[in-house]
Design a protein around this motif. Sequence first.
Motif, mmCIF file in Angstrom:
data_model
loop_
_atom_site.group_PDB
_atom_site.id
_atom_site.type_symbol
_atom_site.label_atom_id
_atom_site.label_comp_id
_atom_site.label_asym_id
_atom_site.label_seq_id
_atom_site.Cartn_x
_atom_site.Cartn_y
_atom_site.Cartn_z
ATOM 1 N N ALA A 397 127.781 16.216 -32.492
ATOM 2 C CA ALA A 397 127.532 17.070 -31.332
ATOM 3 C C ALA A 397 126.278 17.921 -31.531
ATOM 4 N N TRP A 398 126.086 18.427 -32.742
ATOM 5 C CA TRP A 398 124.904 19.248 -33.038
ATOM 6 C C TRP A 398 123.625 18.424 -32.883
ATOM 7 N N GLU A 404 118.270 17.019 -33.852
ATOM 8 C CA GLU A 404 118.070 16.900 -35.295
ATOM 9 C C GLU A 404 119.383 17.249 -36.000
ATOM 10 N N PRO A 405 119.569 16.751 -37.235
ATOM 11 C CA PRO A 405 120.825 17.036 -37.945
ATOM 12 C C PRO A 405 120.961 18.522 -38.256
ATOM 13 N N ALA A 406 122.195 18.985 -38.333
ATOM 14 C CA ALA A 406 122.458 20.362 -38.737
ATOM 15 C C ALA A 406 122.034 20.547 -40.194
ATOM 16 N N ASP A 407 121.429 21.691 -40.503
ATOM 17 C CA ASP A 407 120.999 21.921 -41.881
ATOM 18 C C ASP A 407 122.200 22.319 -42.740
ATOM 19 N N GLU A 408 121.934 22.488 -44.017
ATOM 20 C CA GLU A 408 123.009 22.741 -44.982
ATOM 21 C C GLU A 408 123.764 24.028 -44.665
ATOM 22 N N ALA A 409 123.044 25.071 -44.254
ATOM 23 C CA ALA A 409 123.688 26.349 -43.972
ATOM 24 C C ALA A 409 124.633 26.240 -42.780
ATOM 25 N N VAL A 410 124.203 25.547 -41.720
ATOM 26 C CA VAL A 410 125.046 25.383 -40.533
ATOM 27 C C VAL A 410 126.284 24.559 -40.888
ATOM 28 N N THR A 411 126.092 23.471 -41.620
ATOM 29 C CA THR A 411 127.216 22.622 -42.010
ATOM 30 C C THR A 411 128.218 23.395 -42.854
#
Length: 442
Positions: A397-398, A404-411
Amino acid sequence: MKLIHTSDWHLGQTFHGQERHVEHRAFLTWLLQTLDVRQADALLVAGDLFDVVNPSLKAQELLYDFIVEAHRRLPTLDIVLIAGNHDSGNRVELPAPLMKRLNTHALGRVHWQDDGSLDAERLLVPLTDAAGETRAWCLALPFLRPAEVTGRTGPAASKEESSASDGRDDTADRHDYVAGIGAVHEQLIAAARDRRQPDQALIAMSHAHLRGAAVSEASERPIVIGGEESLSASLFPDDIAYVALGHLHRPQQVGDARIRYSGSPIPLDFSEVDYPHQVVEVTLEGDTLAATESLPIPRSVALKRLGPADLDTVLAELEALEDDPDLPTERRPWLELRVDLDGPQPDLRARVEAALEGRALRLLRIHTRYPKARGEAAGSRRVTLDSLGPQALFARAWEEEYGEPADEAVTRDFAQLLQEVMDEDVMDDEDASHTSTEGARP
């Protein structure tokens, strides 16, 4: 001394709306026979006794009937149960005083002393042989939730500590969680070392995801620890003779032979159809591990998974599939079909049902997908809404929303939020249970 290690019973699980009491009852009957034949001294059940925090009466009946019958057959058998991440700790512990009369110890939550130290004594369970001599100590550690191990939310925390934490960032909170888990293990192991006598073994039992262990494709709920989904096996030092783990459904050892997941006793999803479901027999000599043996569990209801392939191929596979018309309905195999289509096919269900006419099979689901429309290779891995976990669904969904893929912090933040929601569900159930119990008092 001989122990039997099992976990992840998930009593009360429904399989796409279908009850599985017959399968669970068959497993428990087999387990009773195995305990009797093997003359086990102890049974360790490493969490996820139930599938949900508020299990059905039937699921609870299966557990308690098993305990009563096990005690009747083997009066000296010690049974140790811990709560997993699917369980309500309070619910697991509620009948503990009664179960102790049946040599059964039920540990659902950690507790703390007034000085903030772990109440380790209640987590140490003596394991005795047939003569009643203590031969080992079980360090029974239920699933650890943040509210139970972090100083800011634990029962030993002061109001000042809780208030001061309000301004801290998530990194500090995650660090507290990981540090809290480490502190619990250290205090419990220290207490066990103080209590043990020469030639008495230390046996740890935990419900957690250890780093390097293999997870199932779809059926395991993630455990998020400090933004990660795994803990280090170094939490269990070498003087612990055996580590009985629960949570992961695939049987496996982590690192060396003394650290093992027994796995689930029945497949909880079609992705587990090829797992070698088992319990582990553990033999101790003095304070050391002498041997482990995997005891395969007979499958009372088969799972059949056909495809992925085009409809004609799947129907041909179905026609070639052997079935036994003499099987009672509740023992007939569960069936999943995975079908690749070029486009909508309105008569799909009718064609499948026609092919199943008179067959001793129970169709649970049909997975359809359109690989050509998506530019996928035929036979590539299926992707459907119900096969995606919350984290994979969030990632898709992100990327769709932002390109673009979610970055590490968002994940990491999403994983932490997901764990908090799961924990709130459990705590709400436990608060309701506590209120109900208080209200029942005269």
